[in-house]
Design a protein around this motif. Sequence first.
Motif, PDB file in Angstrom:
ATOM      1  N   ARG A  70       0.833  -1.201   0.000  1.00  0.00           N
ATOM      2  CA  ARG A  70       0.000   0.000   0.000  1.00  0.00           C
ATOM      3  C   ARG A  70       0.869   1.253   0.000  1.00  0.00           C
ATOM      4  O   ARG A  70       0.655   2.187  -0.767  1.00  0.00           O
ATOM      5  CB  ARG A  70      -0.929   0.022   1.230  1.00  0.00           C
ATOM      6  N   LEU A  71       1.875   1.270   0.870  1.00  0.00           N
ATOM      7  CA  LEU A  71       2.752   2.437   0.958  1.00  0.00           C
ATOM      8  C   LEU A  71       3.658   2.593  -0.257  1.00  0.00           C
ATOM      9  O   LEU A  71       3.896   3.707  -0.721  1.00  0.00           O
ATOM     10  CB  LEU A  71       3.628   2.338   2.215  1.00  0.00           C
ATOM     11  N   TYR A  72       4.187   1.479  -0.725  1.00  0.00           N
ATOM     12  CA  TYR A  72       5.157   1.507  -1.815  1.00  0.00           C
ATOM     13  C   TYR A  72       4.779   0.504  -2.902  1.00  0.00           C
ATOM     14  O   TYR A  72       5.424  -0.534  -3.051  1.00  0.00           O
ATOM     15  CB  TYR A  72       6.558   1.178  -1.295  1.00  0.00           C
ATOM     16  N   PRO A  73       3.743   0.792  -3.662  1.00  0.00           N
ATOM     17  CA  PRO A  73       3.395  -0.158  -4.727  1.00  0.00           C
ATOM     18  C   PRO A  73       4.517  -0.218  -5.762  1.00  0.00           C
ATOM     19  O   PRO A  73       4.979   0.820  -6.226  1.00  0.00           O
ATOM     20  CB  PRO A  73       2.109   0.420  -5.324  1.00  0.00           C
ATOM     21  N   PRO A  74       4.989  -1.412  -6.095  1.00  0.00           N
ATOM     22  CA  PRO A  74       6.083  -1.530  -7.058  1.00  0.00           C
ATOM     23  C   PRO A  74       5.707  -0.962  -8.426  1.00  0.00           C
ATOM     24  O   PRO A  74       6.563  -0.526  -9.170  1.00  0.00           O
ATOM     25  CB  PRO A  74       6.346  -3.026  -7.157  1.00  0.00           C
ATOM     26  N   ILE A  75       4.434  -0.992  -8.728  1.00  0.00           N
ATOM     27  CA  ILE A  75       3.947  -0.403  -9.976  1.00  0.00           C
ATOM     28  C   ILE A  75       2.991   0.710  -9.556  1.00  0.00           C
ATOM     29  O   ILE A  75       1.850   0.442  -9.171  1.00  0.00           O
ATOM     30  CB  ILE A  75       3.254  -1.464 -10.847  1.00  0.00           C
ATOM     31  N   PRO A  76       3.449   1.971  -9.580  1.00  0.00           N
ATOM     32  CA  PRO A  76       2.670   3.072  -9.004  1.00  0.00           C
ATOM     33  C   PRO A  76       1.444   3.491  -9.809  1.00  0.00           C
ATOM     34  O   PRO A  76       0.536   4.116  -9.279  1.00  0.00           O
ATOM     35  CB  PRO A  76       3.675   4.213  -8.930  1.00  0.00           C
ATOM     36  N   VAL A  77       1.404   3.140 -11.088  1.00  0.00           N
ATOM     37  CA  VAL A  77       0.279   3.500 -11.949  1.00  0.00           C
ATOM     38  C   VAL A  77      -0.030   2.304 -12.841  1.00  0.00           C
ATOM     39  O   VAL A  77       0.881   1.612 -13.280  1.00  0.00           O
ATOM     40  CB  VAL A  77       0.626   4.718 -12.841  1.00  0.00           C
ATOM     41  N   THR A  78      -1.317   2.079 -13.079  1.00  0.00           N
ATOM     42  CA  THR A  78      -1.704   1.022 -14.007  1.00  0.00           C
ATOM     43  C   THR A  78      -2.743   1.591 -14.975  1.00  0.00           C
ATOM     44  O   THR A  78      -3.349   2.624 -14.690  1.00  0.00           O
ATOM     45  CB  THR A  78      -2.246  -0.223 -13.262  1.00  0.00           C
ATOM     46  N   ALA A  79      -2.904   0.959 -16.089  1.00  0.00           N
ATOM     47  CA  ALA A  79      -3.874   1.420 -17.097  1.00  0.00           C
ATOM     48  C   ALA A  79      -4.980   0.390 -17.252  1.00  0.00           C
ATOM     49  O   ALA A  79      -4.737  -0.816 -17.166  1.00  0.00           O
ATOM     50  CB  ALA A  79      -3.176   1.640 -18.429  1.00  0.00           C
ATOM     51  N   ARG A  80      -6.185   0.887 -17.473  1.00  0.00           N
ATOM     52  CA  ARG A  80      -7.338   0.023 -17.693  1.00  0.00           C
ATOM     53  C   ARG A  80      -8.180   0.596 -18.828  1.00  0.00           C
ATOM     54  O   ARG A  80      -8.179   1.793 -19.073  1.00  0.00           O
ATOM     55  CB  ARG A  80      -8.219  -0.066 -16.435  1.00  0.00           C
ATOM     56  N   THR A  81      -8.925  -0.268 -19.493  1.00  0.00           N
ATOM     57  CA  THR A  81      -9.862   0.154 -20.524  1.00  0.00           C
ATOM     58  C   THR A  81     -11.272   0.006 -19.959  1.00  0.00           C
ATOM     59  O   THR A  81     -11.629  -1.068 -19.457  1.00  0.00           O
ATOM     60  CB  THR A  81      -9.700  -0.708 -21.790  1.00  0.00           C
ATOM     61  N   LEU A  82     -12.045   1.085 -20.010  1.00  0.00           N
ATOM     62  CA  LEU A  82     -13.399   1.056 -19.464  1.00  0.00           C
ATOM     63  C   LEU A  82     -14.279   0.112 -20.271  1.00  0.00           C
ATOM     64  O   LEU A  82     -14.282   0.148 -21.502  1.00  0.00           O
ATOM     65  CB  LEU A  82     -14.018   2.462 -19.484  1.00  0.00           C
ATOM     66  N   ASP A  83     -15.041  -0.726 -19.583  1.00  0.00           N
ATOM     67  CA  ASP A  83     -15.951  -1.642 -20.280  1.00  0.00           C
ATOM     68  C   ASP A  83     -17.370  -1.087 -20.357  1.00  0.00           C
ATOM     69  O   ASP A  83     -18.264  -1.708 -20.914  1.00  0.00           O
ATOM     70  CB  ASP A  83     -15.933  -3.030 -19.629  1.00  0.00           C
ATOM     71  N   ARG A  84     -17.565   0.100 -19.767  1.00  0.00           N
ATOM     72  CA  ARG A  84     -18.852   0.808 -19.868  1.00  0.00           C
ATOM     73  C   ARG A  84     -18.589   2.292 -19.629  1.00  0.00           C
ATOM     74  O   ARG A  84     -17.531   2.670 -19.130  1.00  0.00           O
ATOM     75  CB  ARG A  84     -19.868   0.252 -18.881  1.00  0.00           C
ATOM     76  N   ASP A  85     -19.549   3.125 -19.979  1.00  0.00           N
ATOM     77  CA  ASP A  85     -19.418   4.560 -19.753  1.00  0.00           C
ATOM     78  C   ASP A  85     -19.274   4.835 -18.259  1.00  0.00           C
ATOM     79  O   ASP A  85     -19.856   4.130 -17.427  1.00  0.00           O
ATOM     80  CB  ASP A  85     -20.634   5.317 -20.280  1.00  0.00           C
ATOM     81  N   LEU A  86     -18.492   5.860 -17.935  1.00  0.00           N
ATOM     82  CA  LEU A  86     -18.254   6.215 -16.538  1.00  0.00           C
ATOM     83  C   LEU A  86     -18.391   7.721 -16.386  1.00  0.00           C
ATOM     84  O   LEU A  86     -17.719   8.489 -17.089  1.00  0.00           O
ATOM     85  CB  LEU A  86     -16.845   5.774 -16.108  1.00  0.00           C
ATOM     86  N   GLU A  87     -19.271   8.132 -15.478  1.00  0.00           N
ATOM     87  CA  GLU A  87     -19.431   9.558 -15.214  1.00  0.00           C
ATOM     88  C   GLU A  87     -18.522   9.968 -14.064  1.00  0.00           C
ATOM     89  O   GLU A  87     -18.527   9.353 -12.999  1.00  0.00           O
ATOM     90  CB  GLU A  87     -20.884   9.896 -14.868  1.00  0.00           C
ATOM     91  N   VAL A  88     -17.707  10.977 -14.289  1.00  0.00           N
ATOM     92  CA  VAL A  88     -16.801  11.518 -13.278  1.00  0.00           C
ATOM     93  C   VAL A  88     -16.964  13.032 -13.243  1.00  0.00           C
ATOM     94  O   VAL A  88     -17.532  13.623 -14.166  1.00  0.00           O
ATOM     95  CB  VAL A  88     -15.326  11.160 -13.578  1.00  0.00           C
ATOM     96  N   LYS A  89     -16.465  13.651 -12.186  1.00  0.00           N
ATOM     97  CA  LYS A  89     -16.486  15.109 -12.118  1.00  0.00           C
ATOM     98  C   LYS A  89     -15.077  15.619 -12.378  1.00  0.00           C
ATOM     99  O   LYS A  89     -14.110  15.158 -11.776  1.00  0.00           O
ATOM    100  CB  LYS A  89     -16.974  15.583 -10.760  1.00  0.00           C
ATOM    101  N   VAL A  90     -14.978  16.560 -13.310  1.00  0.00           N
ATOM    102  CA  VAL A  90     -13.710  17.212 -13.623  1.00  0.00           C
ATOM    103  C   VAL A  90     -13.908  18.685 -13.331  1.00  0.00           C
ATOM    104  O   VAL A  90     -14.758  19.334 -13.945  1.00  0.00           O
ATOM    105  CB  VAL A  90     -13.313  16.983 -15.105  1.00  0.00           C
ATOM    106  N   THR A  95     -18.583  14.801 -16.310  1.00  0.00           N
ATOM    107  CA  THR A  95     -18.008  14.436 -17.598  1.00  0.00           C
ATOM    108  C   THR A  95     -18.189  12.938 -17.782  1.00  0.00           C
ATOM    109  O   THR A  95     -18.056  12.180 -16.824  1.00  0.00           O
ATOM    110  CB  THR A  95     -16.497  14.779 -17.631  1.00  0.00           C
ATOM    111  N   VAL A  96     -18.492  12.512 -18.974  1.00  0.00           N
ATOM    112  CA  VAL A  96     -18.662  11.085 -19.247  1.00  0.00           C
ATOM    113  C   VAL A  96     -17.447  10.580 -20.020  1.00  0.00           C
ATOM    114  O   VAL A  96     -17.095  11.114 -21.064  1.00  0.00           O
ATOM    115  CB  VAL A  96     -19.957  10.816 -20.054  1.00  0.00           C
ATOM    116  N   LEU A  97     -16.825   9.549 -19.464  1.00  0.00           N
ATOM    117  CA  LEU A  97     -15.751   8.842 -20.175  1.00  0.00           C
ATOM    118  C   LEU A  97     -16.412   7.662 -20.876  1.00  0.00           C
ATOM    119  O   LEU A  97     -17.080   6.841 -20.239  1.00  0.00           O
ATOM    120  CB  LEU A  97     -14.678   8.361 -19.203  1.00  0.00           C
ATOM    121  N   SER A  98     -16.243   7.572 -22.155  1.00  0.00           N
ATOM    122  CA  SER A  98     -16.926   6.548 -22.955  1.00  0.00           C
ATOM    123  C   SER A  98     -16.307   5.173 -22.773  1.00  0.00           C
ATOM    124  O   SER A  98     -15.106   5.036 -22.521  1.00  0.00           O
ATOM    125  CB  SER A  98     -16.864   6.926 -24.437  1.00  0.00           C
TER     126      SER A  98
END
Length: 145
Positions: A70-90, A95-98
């Motif tokens: 948790r404190l020191y993740p060996p991989i600090p960032v990961t990437a994912r592809t959304l499988d459905r639309d996602l509403e977030v606030k920017v 904002t909707v991420l497709s």
Amino acid sequence: MLTMLVGGYDSSSLALSLTLYLLCRHPTVEANCLEEISSVLKGDNAETPVGFDPIIDLPYCCAVIRESLRLYPPIPVTARTLDRDLEVKVDGHPTVLSSGTRVLVPLCWINNHQMNFDKPDEFLPERWVSRRKDGWAWHGLDDDD
């Protein structure tokens, strides 16, 4: 240990090194690990190889590894592809991420933000387990919590 070995040897060696570093910096945590290991292996002959069964009875040691990751993740960032639309606030605006959008997941930020963890900058394996009369237990897995 399996948690650390799945990702590959570079991330595994980094995770193991940082876990050992944290144990060196926190002698009480190290003593708790040694106590737990000794209690699980008590009565076992030192000459007999240890199988997998005793290892699963080490919740505190596993909590130390989780807290280190948790404190020191060996991989600090990961990437994912959304499988459905996602509403977030920017900036406060919805904002909707497709679906199909590739997003970066900042593990370091998630793991070290006070919104997700109390005292996020502190090494506290106890956030995952609690001490019982008969040893350590995972939070939320018993009726006694």
